[in-house]
Design a protein around this motif. Structure first.
Motif, PDB file in Angstrom:
ATOM      1  N   THR A  41     -27.647 113.481 -55.359  1.00  0.00           N
ATOM      2  CA  THR A  41     -26.405 113.068 -55.998  1.00  0.00           C
ATOM      3  C   THR A  41     -26.109 111.621 -55.608  1.00  0.00           C
ATOM      4  OG1 THR A  41     -25.545 115.324 -55.827  1.00  0.00           O
ATOM      5  CG2 THR A  41     -23.940 113.567 -56.198  1.00  0.00           C
ATOM      6  N   PRO A  42     -25.878 110.749 -56.582  1.00  0.00           N
ATOM      7  CA  PRO A  42     -25.515 109.373 -56.227  1.00  0.00           C
ATOM      8  C   PRO A  42     -24.032 109.282 -55.859  1.00  0.00           C
ATOM      9  CG  PRO A  42     -25.642 109.604 -58.611  1.00  0.00           C
ATOM     10  CD  PRO A  42     -26.049 110.938 -58.016  1.00  0.00           C
ATOM     11  N   THR A  43     -23.704 108.330 -55.005  1.00  0.00           N
ATOM     12  CA  THR A  43     -22.313 108.066 -54.674  1.00  0.00           C
ATOM     13  C   THR A  43     -21.599 107.556 -55.915  1.00  0.00           C
ATOM     14  OG1 THR A  43     -22.669 107.637 -52.338  1.00  0.00           O
ATOM     15  CG2 THR A  43     -20.822 106.509 -53.337  1.00  0.00           C
ATOM     16  N   MET A  44     -20.364 108.037 -56.117  1.00  0.00           N
ATOM     17  CA  MET A  44     -19.573 107.612 -57.271  1.00  0.00           C
ATOM     18  C   MET A  44     -18.724 106.395 -56.916  1.00  0.00           C
ATOM     19  SD  MET A  44     -18.056 111.155 -58.736  1.00  0.00           S
ATOM     20  CE  MET A  44     -18.854 111.938 -60.107  1.00  0.00           C
ATOM     21  N   ARG A  45     -18.571 105.514 -57.852  1.00  0.00           N
ATOM     22  CA  ARG A  45     -17.710 104.343 -57.682  1.00  0.00           C
ATOM     23  C   ARG A  45     -16.284 104.816 -57.394  1.00  0.00           C
ATOM     24  NH1 ARG A  45     -16.614  99.494 -61.973  1.00  0.00           N
ATOM     25  NH2 ARG A  45     -15.229  98.380 -60.562  1.00  0.00           N
ATOM     26  N   GLY A  46     -15.657 104.252 -56.390  1.00  0.00           N
ATOM     27  CA  GLY A  46     -14.292 104.621 -56.029  1.00  0.00           C
ATOM     28  C   GLY A  46     -14.197 105.861 -55.168  1.00  0.00           C
ATOM     29  N   GLY A  47     -15.327 106.492 -54.887  1.00  0.00           N
ATOM     30  CA  GLY A  47     -15.311 107.722 -54.113  1.00  0.00           C
ATOM     31  C   GLY A  47     -14.845 107.544 -52.687  1.00  0.00           C
ATOM     32  N   SER A  48     -15.104 106.387 -52.099  1.00  0.00           N
ATOM     33  CA  SER A  48     -14.741 106.175 -50.701  1.00  0.00           C
ATOM     34  C   SER A  48     -13.331 105.610 -50.521  1.00  0.00           C
ATOM     35  CB  SER A  48     -15.757 105.247 -50.031  1.00  0.00           C
ATOM     36  OG  SER A  48     -15.723 103.973 -50.641  1.00  0.00           O
ATOM     37  N   ASN A  49     -12.582 105.407 -51.621  1.00  0.00           N
ATOM     38  CA  ASN A  49     -11.218 104.885 -51.511  1.00  0.00           C
ATOM     39  C   ASN A  49     -10.380 105.763 -50.598  1.00  0.00           C
ATOM     40  OD1 ASN A  49     -12.016 103.001 -53.371  1.00  0.00           O
ATOM     41  ND2 ASN A  49     -10.769 103.779 -55.045  1.00  0.00           N
ATOM     42  N   ASN A  50      -9.704 105.148 -49.644  1.00  0.00           N
ATOM     43  CA  ASN A  50      -8.814 105.819 -48.693  1.00  0.00           C
ATOM     44  C   ASN A  50      -9.515 106.829 -47.793  1.00  0.00           C
ATOM     45  OD1 ASN A  50      -6.297 104.501 -49.477  1.00  0.00           O
ATOM     46  ND2 ASN A  50      -6.629 105.544 -51.414  1.00  0.00           N
ATOM     47  N   TYR A  51     -10.810 106.684 -47.639  1.00  0.00           N
ATOM     48  CA  TYR A  51     -11.603 107.542 -46.747  1.00  0.00           C
ATOM     49  C   TYR A  51     -11.135 107.352 -45.302  1.00  0.00           C
ATOM     50  CZ  TYR A  51     -15.731 108.750 -43.954  1.00  0.00           C
ATOM     51  OH  TYR A  51     -16.589 109.256 -43.016  1.00  0.00           O
ATOM     52  N   PRO A 128      -5.839 112.326 -62.745  1.00  0.00           N
ATOM     53  CA  PRO A 128      -5.874 113.299 -61.653  1.00  0.00           C
ATOM     54  C   PRO A 128      -7.326 113.406 -61.162  1.00  0.00           C
ATOM     55  CG  PRO A 128      -5.713 114.436 -63.755  1.00  0.00           C
ATOM     56  CD  PRO A 128      -5.685 112.962 -64.052  1.00  0.00           C
ATOM     57  N   HIS A 129      -7.537 113.172 -59.880  1.00  0.00           N
ATOM     58  CA  HIS A 129      -8.901 113.182 -59.340  1.00  0.00           C
ATOM     59  C   HIS A 129      -8.868 113.543 -57.864  1.00  0.00           C
ATOM     60  CE1 HIS A 129      -7.453 109.110 -58.419  1.00  0.00           C
ATOM     61  NE2 HIS A 129      -8.239 109.192 -57.348  1.00  0.00           N
ATOM     62  N   GLY A 130      -9.993 114.005 -57.379  1.00  0.00           N
ATOM     63  CA  GLY A 130     -10.147 114.304 -55.971  1.00  0.00           C
ATOM     64  C   GLY A 130     -11.195 113.396 -55.360  1.00  0.00           C
ATOM     65  N   HIS A 131     -11.268 113.446 -54.038  1.00  0.00           N
ATOM     66  CA  HIS A 131     -12.294 112.697 -53.307  1.00  0.00           C
ATOM     67  C   HIS A 131     -12.987 113.671 -52.365  1.00  0.00           C
ATOM     68  CE1 HIS A 131     -11.038 108.546 -54.326  1.00  0.00           C
ATOM     69  NE2 HIS A 131      -9.860 109.107 -54.456  1.00  0.00           N
ATOM     70  N   LEU A 132     -14.298 113.568 -52.299  1.00  0.00           N
ATOM     71  CA  LEU A 132     -15.082 114.397 -51.387  1.00  0.00           C
ATOM     72  C   LEU A 132     -16.153 113.521 -50.755  1.00  0.00           C
ATOM     73  CD1 LEU A 132     -14.745 116.135 -54.319  1.00  0.00           C
ATOM     74  CD2 LEU A 132     -15.386 117.918 -52.743  1.00  0.00           C
ATOM     75  N   ALA A 133     -16.529 113.867 -49.524  1.00  0.00           N
ATOM     76  CA  ALA A 133     -17.560 113.078 -48.853  1.00  0.00           C
ATOM     77  C   ALA A 133     -18.424 113.956 -47.976  1.00  0.00           C
ATOM     78  CB  ALA A 133     -16.926 111.988 -48.004  1.00  0.00           C
ATOM     79  N   PHE A 143     -20.243 109.848 -51.446  1.00  0.00           N
ATOM     80  CA  PHE A 143     -18.827 109.926 -51.775  1.00  0.00           C
ATOM     81  C   PHE A 143     -18.709 110.298 -53.254  1.00  0.00           C
ATOM     82  CE2 PHE A 143     -18.778 106.884 -48.243  1.00  0.00           C
ATOM     83  CZ  PHE A 143     -17.783 107.432 -47.445  1.00  0.00           C
ATOM     84  N   LEU A 144     -17.870 111.299 -53.551  1.00  0.00           N
ATOM     85  CA  LEU A 144     -17.644 111.717 -54.934  1.00  0.00           C
ATOM     86  C   LEU A 144     -16.180 111.516 -55.298  1.00  0.00           C
ATOM     87  CD1 LEU A 144     -19.734 115.019 -55.116  1.00  0.00           C
ATOM     88  CD2 LEU A 144     -20.426 112.683 -55.678  1.00  0.00           C
ATOM     89  N   ARG A 145     -15.938 111.236 -56.563  1.00  0.00           N
ATOM     90  CA  ARG A 145     -14.583 111.077 -57.101  1.00  0.00           C
ATOM     91  C   ARG A 145     -14.522 111.741 -58.476  1.00  0.00           C
ATOM     92  NH1 ARG A 145     -11.811 107.781 -60.614  1.00  0.00           N
ATOM     93  NH2 ARG A 145      -9.683 107.264 -60.020  1.00  0.00           N
ATOM     94  N   PRO A 146     -14.568 113.080 -58.496  1.00  0.00           N
ATOM     95  CA  PRO A 146     -14.510 113.762 -59.800  1.00  0.00           C
ATOM     96  C   PRO A 146     -13.105 113.677 -60.407  1.00  0.00           C
ATOM     97  CG  PRO A 146     -14.551 115.359 -58.022  1.00  0.00           C
ATOM     98  CD  PRO A 146     -14.724 114.015 -57.393  1.00  0.00           C
ATOM     99  N   VAL A 147     -13.056 113.467 -61.716  1.00  0.00           N
ATOM    100  CA  VAL A 147     -11.807 113.350 -62.458  1.00  0.00           C
ATOM    101  C   VAL A 147     -11.562 114.662 -63.204  1.00  0.00           C
ATOM    102  CG1 VAL A 147     -10.624 112.097 -64.312  1.00  0.00           C
ATOM    103  CG2 VAL A 147     -12.084 110.863 -62.689  1.00  0.00           C
ATOM    104  N   MET A 148     -10.326 115.122 -63.145  1.00  0.00           N
ATOM    105  CA  MET A 148      -9.935 116.350 -63.854  1.00  0.00           C
ATOM    106  C   MET A 148      -9.612 116.007 -65.305  1.00  0.00           C
ATOM    107  SD  MET A 148      -7.530 117.608 -60.680  1.00  0.00           S
ATOM    108  CE  MET A 148      -6.423 118.551 -61.686  1.00  0.00           C
TER     109      MET A 148
END
Length: 165
Positions: A41-51, A128-133, A143-148
């Motif tokens: 899985t590649p890291t998503m842009r913006g996924g590490s925001n506020n990590y 609406p989106h979440g962040h996972l790492a 880092f993932l940033r899936p959007v709902m």
């Protein structure tokens, strides 16, 4: 004087042999140009925001009501990765994604599955989106940033395929 002619077939066979020579290993056996199996899985842009490194493992983030779920597997063979730490954070009804109380981590079960309850995710920056790492070191950080699709959804799924570090 002897003159040789090269037709299309001879040229193609020669090109194939040259290509094969480029991908042979020291043993002389052909090696695939790319490993077969499940790609990482590649890291998503913006996924590490506020990590926030080192978020604690928790049973639930805040009051709950929303479920973040997914699986974690190894790249290549797709084997599930048990006891793998996944950090989760989001902008919710109880706090911003930069707030410490909006962060938590969970561990995968024997099947590589994780599930963590948290407050309802609400739009931030219009989405609406979440962040996972995954950030524990045995595998490459992702880092993932899936959007709902809608802020009214009550769950979000994100799957990881990790490449050994």
């Amino acid at each position: 004087m002897t003159r040789s002619t090269i037709d299309r077939r001879t040229l193609m066979i020669g090109a194939a042999a040259a290509g094969a020579a480029l991908i042979t290993g020291a043993s002389g056996l052909l090696v695939p140009a790319r490993a077969q199996g499940l790609a990482p899985t590649p890291t998503m842009r913006g996924g590490s925001n506020n990590y926030r490194p080192g978020a604690p493992i928790v049973d639930r983030i805040g009051g709950g009501g929303f479920w973040m779920t997914g699986t974690v597997r190894r790249a290549g063979d797709g084997a599930p990765l048990p006891n793998t730490r996944i950090q989760i954070w989001a902008h919710t009804t109880e706090g911003h994604e930069r707030d410490p109380q909006s962060h938590g981590a969970t561990l995968t079960d024997a099947n590589g599955e994780f599930r963590l309850e948290m407050p309802q995710i609400v739009p931030a920056f219009g989405q609406p989106h979440g962040h996972l790492a995954y950030d524990s070191g045995e595998f490459e950080t992702v880092f993932l940033r899936p959007v709902m699709s809608s802020a009214s959804e009550t769950s979000l799924r994100a799957d990881f395929v990790l490449q050994p570090a």
